[in-house]
Scaffold this active site. Structure first.
Site, short mmCIF file in Angstrom:
data_model
loop_
_atom_site.label_atom_id
_atom_site.label_comp_id
_atom_site.label_asym_id
_atom_site.label_seq_id
_atom_site.Cartn_x
_atom_site.Cartn_y
_atom_site.Cartn_z
CB THR A 26 -0.93 -0.04 1.23
OG1 THR A 26 -1.84 -1.12 1.05
CG2 THR A 26 -1.72 1.24 1.38
CG HIS A 175 -5.92 -8.57 0.70
ND1 HIS A 175 -5.55 -9.32 1.78
CD2 HIS A 175 -5.40 -7.33 0.92
CE1 HIS A 175 -4.84 -8.57 2.62
NE2 HIS A 175 -4.74 -7.36 2.11
CG ASN A 178 -2.18 -8.78 5.89
OD1 ASN A 178 -1.71 -9.75 6.50
ND2 ASN A 178 -1.61 -8.26 4.82
CE1 TYR A 180 -7.12 -3.51 5.98
CE2 TYR A 180 -5.44 -5.12 5.40
CZ TYR A 180 -5.79 -3.87 5.88
OH TYR A 180 -4.82 -2.97 6.27
CG ASN A 235 -5.95 -4.15 10.24
OD1 ASN A 235 -5.75 -2.99 10.63
ND2 ASN A 235 -5.78 -4.52 8.98
#
Ligand code: PHB
Length: 359
Positions: A26, A175, A178, A180, A235
């Site tokens: 990112t 994805h 992580n 998300y 996260n």
């Protein structure tokens, strides 16, 4: 001769000239409307000597955004912007897939249409702060997605996959890592649902498998990879039995015959790991190519390939600072050090101005 980082390999239909993959990173430098701009083309083409580039994580819809200045992959203008990236990478003999991203609860109303509440499997607020245009602010409580809304999430992945193919990508990476959205469904620290998408490991895996099936129908299994991060606490994530969960996920993905499985083998951003985990055991369940990521250097990368643990290695930070990382590894040249103050957002500085060898 033993295989190493410089041996060619095929991941599904994608032929790689070496086994050094640029990890998804990112960088928060897209143009207006989430459209990739000239400096993004330069950044990716500088790194085209990688066997494969995985794009930065890229939102699949307006509700999938969770940080400033992300590129998207759901409008015609975004497709046209990405086409310039893929054309330039291909002209240099490189290969590039796009990472399809929905952030779920890792967002903030200020980043979403009409100040919408972020969506998630369940209404629990992550610890930590959202990175917004106004700086770091507390996360808000997300809204639990209704059962009736899940088909539209799958449809957003399908639309984004069609956009990615139109933009000339060699494939897509789903994805599911992580912390998300798809990972929020997988792990029981975040998924508290009581319907058929929560509870058992089978139920928590359901959305990922539905997304995978739908994406494979559009792109073909030989152009689809998946990224998971079984023990990454980033996260505010955790799971009560990650080994059982991810052994199941990998086994359930095998029938799709995907191009690759991409595994973050620990905690990112120096976060350590939440639980012990046997990655070699996970790898034994995986019948597709295996891409290993996290803190590998040249020696560990070569060792993982020679031992059969991994088929390819994804390097993140080293590719930020060394556009010619493949050349540097091949001749054992010194590496540029990365400047973490320019990782997220900003200008060409710390993005396209890292020197090539001999420059
Ligand atoms: C980050 O911005 O720190 C980030 C984004 C996507 C990831 C992981 C980390 O998958």
């Amino acid at each position: 001769m033993a295989l190493d980082l410089f041996s060619p390999v095929k991941l599904g239909s994608i032929a790689l000239k070496n086994r050094m993959v640029m990890a998804p990173l990112t960088r928060n430098r897209a143009g207006e409307g989430g459209v990739p701009q000239a400096m993004n083309v330069t950044y990716y083409v500088q790194r085209a000597s990688a066997g494969l580039i995985i794009s930065e994580a890229t939102p699949i819809s307006v509700m999938a955004h969770g940080y400033p200045a992300l590129p998207g992959i759901y409008t015609d203008a975004q497709v046209a912007g990405w086409k310039k990236v893929t054309d330039a990478v291909h002209a240099e003999g490189g290969k590039i897939v796009i990472q399809l991203w929905h952030v779920g609860r890792i967002s903030h109303p200020s980043l979403l249409p009409n100040g919408a509440q972020p969506v998630a499997p369940s209404a629990n607020k992550p610890k930590g702060k959202a990175f917004t245009y106004q700086g770091l602010v507390d996360y808000v409580e997300p809204r639990a997605l209704a059962l009736s809304e899940l088909p539209s999430i799958v449809a957003d992945y399908v639309h984004a996959t069609k956009c990615a193919l139109a933009a000339g990508f060699d494939g897509v990476e789903i994805h599911a890592a992580n912390g998300y959205l798809l990972d929020q469904f997988l792990r029981d620290g975040t998924n508290k649902r009581e319907d058929e998408y929560g509870g058992s490991i089978e139920n928590r895996s359901r959305l990922l498998l539905e997304v995978t099936k739908a994406v494979v129908e559009v792109a073909g299994s030989d152009k689809v990879g998946i990224r998971i991060s079984p023990v990454n606490p980033f996260n505010d994530m955790k799971d009560s039995n990650p080994q059982a969960l991810f052994n199941h996920v990998v086994t359930a993905l095998n029938p799709f015959k995907l191009a690759y499985l991409h595994v973050v083998e620990g905690g990112i951003h120096g976060g350590g790991i939440a639980d012990p985990f046997d990655f070699p055991a996970l790898r034994k369940h995986c019948q597709s190519a295996y891409m290993a990521n996290l803190s590998y250097d040249k020696a560990r990368g070569n060792a993982a390939i020679a031992s059969g643990h991994a088929d390819v290695i994804a390097y993140g930070v080293p590719f930020i600072a060394n556009p010619d990382l493949v050349k540097r590894f091949s001749i054992n040249a010194a590496l540029n050090q990365a400047d973490s103050s320019t990782f997220y957002g900003g200008t060409e500085h710390g993005y396209t101005d890292y020197p090539f060898l001999g420059a």
